[in-house]
Write a protein that holds these residues in place. Structure first.
Motif, PDB file in Angstrom:
ATOM      1  N   GLN A 118       0.333   4.144  -2.730  1.00 16.98           N
ATOM      2  CA  GLN A 118       0.005   5.495  -2.301  1.00 16.98           C
ATOM      3  C   GLN A 118       1.165   6.451  -2.560  1.00 16.98           C
ATOM      4  N   GLY A 119       2.382   5.932  -2.481  1.00 14.11           N
ATOM      5  CA  GLY A 119       3.548   6.748  -2.816  1.00 14.11           C
ATOM      6  C   GLY A 119       3.530   7.180  -4.266  1.00 14.11           C
ATOM      7  N   LEU A 120       3.119   6.271  -5.153  1.00 17.84           N
ATOM      8  CA  LEU A 120       2.985   6.623  -6.562  1.00 17.84           C
ATOM      9  C   LEU A 120       1.968   7.747  -6.733  1.00 17.84           C
ATOM     10  N   ARG A 121       0.910   7.683  -5.974  1.00 22.79           N
ATOM     11  CA  ARG A 121      -0.120   8.737  -6.018  1.00 22.79           C
ATOM     12  C   ARG A 121       0.469  10.091  -5.585  1.00 22.79           C
ATOM     13  N   THR A 137       0.831  -1.207   0.000  1.00 25.04           N
ATOM     14  CA  THR A 137       0.000   0.000   0.000  1.00 25.04           C
ATOM     15  C   THR A 137       0.861   1.251   0.000  1.00 25.04           C
ATOM     16  N   MET A 138       1.980   1.211   0.713  1.00 26.93           N
ATOM     17  CA  MET A 138       2.880   2.362   0.742  1.00 26.93           C
ATOM     18  C   MET A 138       3.392   2.699  -0.652  1.00 26.93           C
ATOM     19  N   ALA A 193      -1.829  14.547   5.532  1.00 32.46           N
ATOM     20  CA  ALA A 193      -2.646  13.823   6.511  1.00 32.46           C
ATOM     21  C   ALA A 193      -3.390  12.654   5.868  1.00 32.46           C
ATOM     22  N   LEU A 194      -3.714  12.778   4.592  1.00 33.29           N
ATOM     23  CA  LEU A 194      -4.441  11.728   3.892  1.00 33.29           C
ATOM     24  C   LEU A 194      -3.625  10.444   3.814  1.00 33.29           C
ATOM     25  N   PHE A 195      -2.305  10.588   3.887  1.00 34.10           N
ATOM     26  CA  PHE A 195      -1.421   9.434   3.731  1.00 34.10           C
ATOM     27  C   PHE A 195      -0.834   8.965   5.063  1.00 34.10           C
ATOM     28  N   ALA A 196      -1.417   9.426   6.164  1.00 34.09           N
ATOM     29  CA  ALA A 196      -1.016   8.954   7.487  1.00 34.09           C
ATOM     30  C   ALA A 196      -1.747   7.643   7.754  1.00 34.09           C
ATOM     31  N   LEU A 197      -1.224   6.554   7.227  1.00 32.81           N
ATOM     32  CA  LEU A 197      -1.920   5.269   7.241  1.00 32.81           C
ATOM     33  C   LEU A 197      -1.538   4.390   8.425  1.00 32.81           C
ATOM     34  N   THR A 198      -0.495   4.758   9.167  1.00 34.35           N
ATOM     35  CA  THR A 198      -0.033   3.942  10.280  1.00 34.35           C
ATOM     36  C   THR A 198       0.119   4.813  11.521  1.00 34.35           C
ATOM     37  N   THR A 199       0.428   4.180  12.627  1.00 34.18           N
ATOM     38  CA  THR A 199       0.687   4.931  13.855  1.00 34.18           C
ATOM     39  C   THR A 199       2.160   5.322  13.983  1.00 34.18           C
ATOM     40  N   ASP A 200       2.958   4.996  12.969  1.00 34.55           N
ATOM     41  CA  ASP A 200       4.387   5.352  12.973  1.00 34.55           C
ATOM     42  C   ASP A 200       4.588   6.550  12.051  1.00 34.55           C
ATOM     43  N   PRO A 201       4.827   7.762  12.597  1.00 37.63           N
ATOM     44  CA  PRO A 201       4.960   8.954  11.752  1.00 37.63           C
ATOM     45  C   PRO A 201       6.095   8.864  10.734  1.00 37.63           C
ATOM     46  N   LEU A 254       7.481   8.189   4.719  1.00 38.00           N
ATOM     47  CA  LEU A 254       8.070   7.489   3.572  1.00 38.00           C
ATOM     48  C   LEU A 254       7.085   7.408   2.408  1.00 38.00           C
ATOM     49  N   ILE A 255       5.802   7.421   2.702  1.00 37.24           N
ATOM     50  CA  ILE A 255       4.805   7.398   1.632  1.00 37.24           C
ATOM     51  C   ILE A 255       4.887   8.673   0.801  1.00 37.24           C
ATOM     52  N   LEU A 256       5.268   9.769   1.428  1.00 29.86           N
ATOM     53  CA  LEU A 256       5.402  11.045   0.722  1.00 29.86           C
ATOM     54  C   LEU A 256       6.693  11.050  -0.081  1.00 29.86           C
ATOM     55  N   ASN A 257       6.955  12.147  -0.790  1.00 31.50           N
ATOM     56  CA  ASN A 257       8.298  12.411  -1.285  1.00 31.50           C
ATOM     57  C   ASN A 257       8.759  13.716  -0.655  1.00 31.50           C
ATOM     58  N   SER A 258      10.048  13.934  -0.598  1.00 32.01           N
ATOM     59  CA  SER A 258      10.574  15.035   0.205  1.00 32.01           C
ATOM     60  C   SER A 258      10.257  16.402  -0.374  1.00 32.01           C
TER      61      SER A 258
END
Length: 681
Positions: A65-68, A61-62, A216-224, A229-233
């Motif tokens: 969603q990262g591709l998105r 999923t990461m 916030a839409l990509f905050a899929l886990t409880t580990d910030p 990592l799902i984002l790009n910098s």
């Protein structure tokens, strides 16, 4: 291995296919190259942090969603050039269009590469992708470049070399575009452009919800960190810059609440009755938090105050708080005063600690008020309050006081004098962040002795800096805890050594008996963890001693914002102030207490062991913190979970409202009082 001539043929084949897109071909190439860079980077980062990624169970999923997210960022990169296409991608402007899009594609992908290359070092230091801190530090090139050069030299040189290589590769990749002749007619461009623009807009928005996609839409886990990592910098930093424009309403990401309810929950709610706070009705309206403090220790002559704010001294470095045995001097000192067993920082940066300890202001997702424009003058601080009572007020620092806007904030809000690294003529040691803690405390002792001899009460804020990357300190002072000298453990041990020497001098000095001292951390070092808010990394040591302060253990959960109110009470100061912190001299031994913690855009409110975490555009998360295991466990909402969440929301909204309305201040002084204060200054 692909030979140079075969790689050129491959590039030519790509271009022969992309050229069918006409003027949009270079933008398509930028998107393809960008996707390759960002996907490769995300895969590498996920493998590097695989233990934490695997624990979430959403690696696939990461990636999706990262591709998105990457498409959102690339859509944003394409958009400026795309807006110019109807004007420039025509026969008269074709050469300019080719040159402009060639340059834009090369620059855009190079920036993406640079940001991804900077990411591993940033994660290693801050446990997240580059964010607003990445931008804020650019304002202080001298300190930051020195820190990067001494502490991350290999990362810097490798990153610059790899970025240059990426730019060269992109130049080669884009070279064929400069020779492409225009095809098609103007009407074909103008007919296709609305559809291409709509596609880019849909890609950027990336959702059919009423709000476009945000981190916030990509905050899929409880580990910030995993969420980052799902984002790009590049997108992470761009979104942080965008949010800087909305500082005054920053807390509204958690929800909204009527002002009347917010004030009722924060000023008349739990914990206020036993905090010794008395609301004051004044002729001057508009200061809803203004209260009158009657000290628990009335004195004929109020005591002096010295606050020692220790850089990055978390509970992780105090053995009696479950940390490493690298602060033996602090462990000795704790037997001589009030030792707080459950003190929690409000944030993760120095200015947040200054904000809490010096002004008693609650944290927000925005920058600290030390940096915000509306708080640069007329904002409450202990210095302003004590200056009105005839105290000499000063800030003593070993580095450059302009860093993090400290000088401007302090000078505008009651501090009459500032001592920084330019005021040490012959320091024992000077590093990237200024003179050593030894030099800092030697100068502090001189200043306190001089003030006491002059017979004038004083408030002195001392801010240390030796425990800061790249961890520089003089040789021969301590037995190293780690084999390599330049480590955080050794730097903490040196800072502790300097602190111990200072208190040896202070205890033997005339000013000791007339002074209350506070030693407290601004925050822990490298605050990180796999929970929504790593509560254990907000745990910090705090100690009040001096004068007639008797030894005592404070076990209630407490926050940095409680310290200034408590100090005034111990000093014997009767005063009006706008702080809503608790006077811990009145706290019952078995009181559960409360603390608030701002962690990036998550806000934790803790009462005893119960914790509720507010998140942007999501429902509150509930849990229980085990101080023995130092672990926040997620759980179902308790029976009064809604009430707890509303209380948390009220405290999260209050400071932003007070700042925006400019209602966190003392009442205006009379003309006579201002003249008297000026004469004292």
């Amino acid at each position: 291995m692909i030979q140079p001539d075969s790689s050129l043929r491959l590039i030519d084949r790509w271009w022969s296919t992309l050229n069918r897109l006409g003027p949009y071909a270079p933008l398509a190439m930028m998107v393809l190259a960008g996707l390759a860079v960002l996907t490769a980077s995300r895969l590498g980062l996920m493998l590097w942090q695989w233990e934490r990624v695997a624990a979430t169970g959403i690696a696939g999923t990461m990636l999706l969603q990262g591709l998105r997210v990457d498409l959102i960022q690339l859509g944003l990169l394409v958009l400026p050039a795309l807006l110019l296409a109807p004007l420039l991608a025509t026969a008269p402007g074709w050469r300019l269009w080719r040159r402009l899009t060639w340059l834009w594609a090369v620059a855009g992908v190079t920036v993406l590469v640079f940001m991804e290359l900077a990411t591993p070092a940033f994660i290693g230091e801050y446990d997240t992708r580059p964010n607003r801190l990445f931008v804020e530090y650019l304002r202080y090139p001298q300190e930051v470049l020195s820190m990067v050069w001494l502490g991350f030299r290999a990362h810097l040189l490798a990153g610059l070399a790899a970025t240059a290589l990426a730019a060269w590769a992109m130049l080669r990749l884009m070279r064929p575009w400069l020779a492409v002749e225009r095809r098609g007619r103007h009407w074909q461009l103008w007919l296709s452009w609305p559809f291409v623009f709509l596609l880019a807009a849909i890609t950027i928005r990336s959702t059919t919800d009423h709000r476009p996609a945000n981190p916030a839409l990509f905050a899929l886990t409880t580990d910030p960190m995993v969420n980052s990592l799902i984002l790009n910098s590049t997108w992470s930093v761009a979104h942080a810059i965008y949010n800087l424009k909305h500082e005054s309403g920053s807390s509204e990401i958690y929800g909204k609440m009527p002002v009347e309810e917010m004030l009722a929950l924060t000023l008349g709610g739990r914990g206020q009755a036993d905090a010794g706070l008395r609301p004051v009705t004044l002729p001057e309206a508009g200061l809803p938090t203004l209260t009158r403090l009657e000290p628990t220790r009335p004195r004929v002559r109020p005591l002096n105050l010295v606050i020692v704010l220790e850089e990055s001294l978390g509970a992780t470095f105090a053995a009696s708080l479950g940390g490493l045995p690298v602060t033996p001097e602090l462990e000795k000192l704790k037997e001589q005063g009030w030792w707080f067993e459950q003190m929690y920082a409000t944030g993760t940066r120095s200015v947040r600690g200054i904000e809490a300890v010096v002004t008693g202001f609650l944290p927000t997702p925005a920058q600290s008020v030390v940096k915000l424009s509306l708080s640069q003058t007329g904002f409450f601080s202990l210095a302003e309050l004590l200056a009105r009572q005839g105290y000499h007020t000063e800030f003593i620092y070993g580095g450059e006081s302009h860093f993090d806007n400290m000088r401007s904030f302090f000078k505008g809000n009651g501090f009459q004098r500032i001592v920084d690294q330019n005021d040490y003529p012959a320091p024992v040691f000077k590093g990237s962040w200024g003179v050593s803690d030894e030099d800092l405390f030697a100068r502090t002792h001189e200043e306190l002795s001089r003030h006491h001899a002059a017979g004038k009460p004083f408030f002195t804020l001392v801010f240390t800096s030796s425990n800061h990357s790249p961890f520089e300190f003089p040789d021969g002072r301590i037995a190293l805890h780690d084999a390599d000298k330049a480590t955080e453990n050794n730097a903490v041990k040196y800072a502790d050594y300097a602190l111990g020497r200072f208190f040896e001098q202070a205890r033997a000095s005339d000013y000791w008996q007339d002074t209350v001292f506070l030693v407290v951390a601004d925050h822990d070092i490298r605050v990180r963890g796999d929970s929504l808010v790593p509560v254990e990394r907000f745990h910090i040591p705090a100690l009040i001693l001096g004068g007639d302060i008797e030894p005592r253990r404070i076990r209630t959960v407490a926050s940095q914002v409680d310290l200034p109110v408590t100090l005034l009470s111990l000093m014997g100061i009767a005063a009006e102030h706008p702080m809503i912190g608790r006077d811990l001299t009145r706290a019952a031994a078995d009181e559960p207490g409360r603390a608030m913690m701002q962690y990036e855009q998550n806000y934790a409110w803790m009462e005893g062991e119960r914790v509720v975490v507010l998140r942007p555009d999501q429902a509150p998360a509930h849990g229980r913190y085990d101080p023995q295991r130092k672990r926040l466990e997620n759980g179902a909402a308790p029976d009064d979970g809604d009430e707890l969440a509303r209380r948390a929301l009220a405290h999260a909204l209050l400071p932003a409202w007070l700042y925006r309305e400019q209602r966190y201040r003392l009442p205006e002084t009379t003309a006579a009082a201002r003249l008297a204060q000026a004469a004292n200054d």
